[in-house]
Scaffold this motif. Structure first.
Motif, PDB file in Angstrom:
ATOM      1  N   ASP A 262       0.812  -1.223   0.000  1.00 20.04           N
ATOM      2  CA  ASP A 262       0.000   0.000   0.000  1.00 20.04           C
ATOM      3  C   ASP A 262       0.841   1.267   0.000  1.00 20.04           C
ATOM      4  O   ASP A 262       0.648   2.148  -0.829  1.00 20.04           O
ATOM      5  CB  ASP A 262      -0.937   0.010   1.218  1.00 20.04           C
TER       6      ASP A 262
ATOM      7  N   SER B 283      -0.888   9.795   9.102  1.00 11.68           N
ATOM      8  CA  SER B 283      -1.861   9.658   8.009  1.00 11.68           C
ATOM      9  C   SER B 283      -2.202   8.191   7.780  1.00 11.68           C
ATOM     10  O   SER B 283      -3.325   7.857   7.365  1.00 11.68           O
ATOM     11  CB  SER B 283      -1.311  10.283   6.728  1.00 11.68           C
ATOM     12  N   ILE B 284      -1.240   7.303   8.065  1.00  9.67           N
ATOM     13  CA  ILE B 284      -1.492   5.864   7.942  1.00  9.67           C
ATOM     14  C   ILE B 284      -2.513   5.414   8.981  1.00  9.67           C
ATOM     15  O   ILE B 284      -3.374   4.570   8.699  1.00  9.67           O
ATOM     16  CB  ILE B 284      -0.175   5.077   8.074  1.00  9.67           C
TER      17      ILE B 284
ATOM     18  N   LYS C 285      -4.998   7.056  10.081  1.00  3.62           N
ATOM     19  CA  LYS C 285      -6.327   7.419   9.578  1.00  3.62           C
ATOM     20  C   LYS C 285      -6.785   6.442   8.503  1.00  3.62           C
ATOM     21  O   LYS C 285      -7.962   6.055   8.451  1.00  3.62           O
ATOM     22  CB  LYS C 285      -6.296   8.847   9.024  1.00  3.62           C
ATOM     23  N   LYS C 286      -5.870   6.021   7.651  1.00  3.09           N
ATOM     24  CA  LYS C 286      -6.229   5.078   6.597  1.00  3.09           C
ATOM     25  C   LYS C 286      -6.605   3.723   7.183  1.00  3.09           C
ATOM     26  O   LYS C 286      -7.486   3.036   6.667  1.00  3.09           O
ATOM     27  CB  LYS C 286      -5.070   4.934   5.614  1.00  3.09           C
TER      28      LYS C 286
ATOM     29  N   ASP D 278     -10.113   3.595   8.267  1.00  2.00           N
ATOM     30  CA  ASP D 278     -11.059   3.508   7.149  1.00  2.00           C
ATOM     31  C   ASP D 278     -10.973   2.169   6.427  1.00  2.00           C
ATOM     32  O   ASP D 278     -11.992   1.537   6.144  1.00  2.00           O
ATOM     33  CB  ASP D 278     -10.793   4.643   6.145  1.00  2.00           C
ATOM     34  N   GLN D 279      -9.759   1.727   6.144  1.00  2.00           N
ATOM     35  CA  GLN D 279      -9.565   0.527   5.321  1.00  2.00           C
ATOM     36  C   GLN D 279      -9.385  -0.746   6.141  1.00  2.00           C
ATOM     37  O   GLN D 279      -9.430  -1.846   5.590  1.00  2.00           O
ATOM     38  CB  GLN D 279      -8.355   0.722   4.410  1.00  2.00           C
TER      39      GLN D 279
ATOM     40  N   ILE E 107      -3.566  -2.188   6.316  1.00  2.00           N
ATOM     41  CA  ILE E 107      -2.572  -1.452   5.536  1.00  2.00           C
ATOM     42  C   ILE E 107      -1.241  -2.208   5.553  1.00  2.00           C
ATOM     43  O   ILE E 107      -0.853  -2.777   6.580  1.00  2.00           O
ATOM     44  CB  ILE E 107      -2.354  -0.023   6.095  1.00  2.00           C
TER      45      ILE E 107
END
Length: 329
Positions: A262, A280-281, A283-284, A287-288, A291
């Protein structure tokens, strides 16, 4: 009558014999004295030469590190059975703890961290062993000396080890070496390059393809190379930006350990920029849920930043998985 020349040689011979006898009489006492000293040999100390081998020193005790064998589960039998079609992948992948298996089962927030580019500096390797939990995956440079000794010691600390594969990339500032994968070369030359990079190296779960790798831009060639790696029993982490053909995830009508990365962070930058990328990871992940992060081991300072961030993840209920657990088998 004696010839004058013969007479002259005889005189020279007499003088030579006389000088020889005098020399023997003078040297005899010195020979006796010297033989007395030589009869008592002088002890010679062993001389140790510098070694080129990487000797890893860690502050951790292998028996005390995270991920003890009694915490591991024997579950995922179906996954293990499917993985057995790829011998190197199956042999060197890390078994999962119950917490890790539950995170996958329940689709909880999880993260795979691969620290790559290891082996060129023993200080970096030692720092990784000192700071990182064994749930982090490590990838060694294809150009390090004593690969087997280093990977074996890392395996002893329960790290899953992979190997970076050298490949031409869009980054013209880097030199991937003479045996790098090259999209302008045919299949045979590229297979020969892979063979040279992996020659006589063990403890390899799979290979890491770098970001911006150009070989994936030739789909037919990359499909053939991937198939050959699967035939040999390895997994693949593809960090390239190109869109992946669904065919790459299958081999001989079976799901293959082809994993798409990713994010790859630039760690050769300021601390603030690295932290910004890591946050920022987070936050991802929310959501996902899942990662895969590749983190180049550039400096000790970058490893300190990563270590502090990893220590904060447990409170946020983010589970770290080994890279092999990301394979969709």
């Amino acid at each position: 009558m004696i010839h004058p020349m013969v007479s002259k040689l005889s005189i020279i011979d007499i003088h030579g014999v006389r000088r020889f006898c005098i020399g023997v009489l003078i040297a005899l006492p010195f020979t006796v004295v010297l033989s007395f000293f030589l009869s008592n040999p002088v002890p010679v100390k062993l001389v140790e030469f510098d070694s080129e081998k990487i000797e890893i020193v860690s502050a951790q005790d292998p028996s005390q590190i995270e991920g003890k064998k009694n915490d591991l589960i024997s579950g995922n039998n179906e996954f293990n059975q499917r993985a057995s079609s790829f011998p190197h992948f199956a042999r060197f992948m890390s078994p999962l703890t119950k917490i890790q298996a539950d995170a996958i089962k329940n689709n909880s927030p999880r993260l795979t961290i691969i620290i790559n580019g290891l082996g060129q500096s023993r200080k970096i390797v030692a720092k990784v062993m000192e700071l990182m939990p064994s749930s982090v995956t490590l990838s060694l440079s294809p150009y390090i000396k004593d690969h087997n000794q280093t990977s074996k010691q890392l395996n002893g600390y329960e790290f899953e080890t992979w190997m970076d594969i050298a490949s031409l990339t869009l980054d013209k500032t880097s030199d991937p070496g003479e045996v790098a994968l090259n999209p302008t070369h045919n299949f045979e030359r590229n297979i020969n390059a892979i063979t040279k990079q992996m020659n006589q190296k063990t403890n390899i779960t799979g290979i890491l393809l770098p970001p911006q790798s150009l070989v994936v831009e030739t789909p037919k060639l990359w499909k053939s190379l991937s198939s050959d790696l699967f035939d040999q029993g390895y997994g693949i982490l593809d960090n390239a930006n190109a869109i992946v053909s669904p065919k790459l995830f299958f081999h001989d009508d079976k799901r293959a350990p082809y994993i798409k990365g990713d994010i790859t962070i630039n760690t050769n930058t300021k601390k603030e920029d690295i932290l910004k990328s890591l946050y920022s990871i987070e936050k991802k992940i929310s959501d996902q849920k899942n990662i895969i992060l590749t983190y180049p081991a550039k400096t000790p300072a970058a490893l300190d930043i990563l270590s502090d961030w990893i220590n904060s993840l447990e409170k946020k209920k983010i589970t770290i998985l080994p890279l092999s657990a990301q394979a969709k088998l």
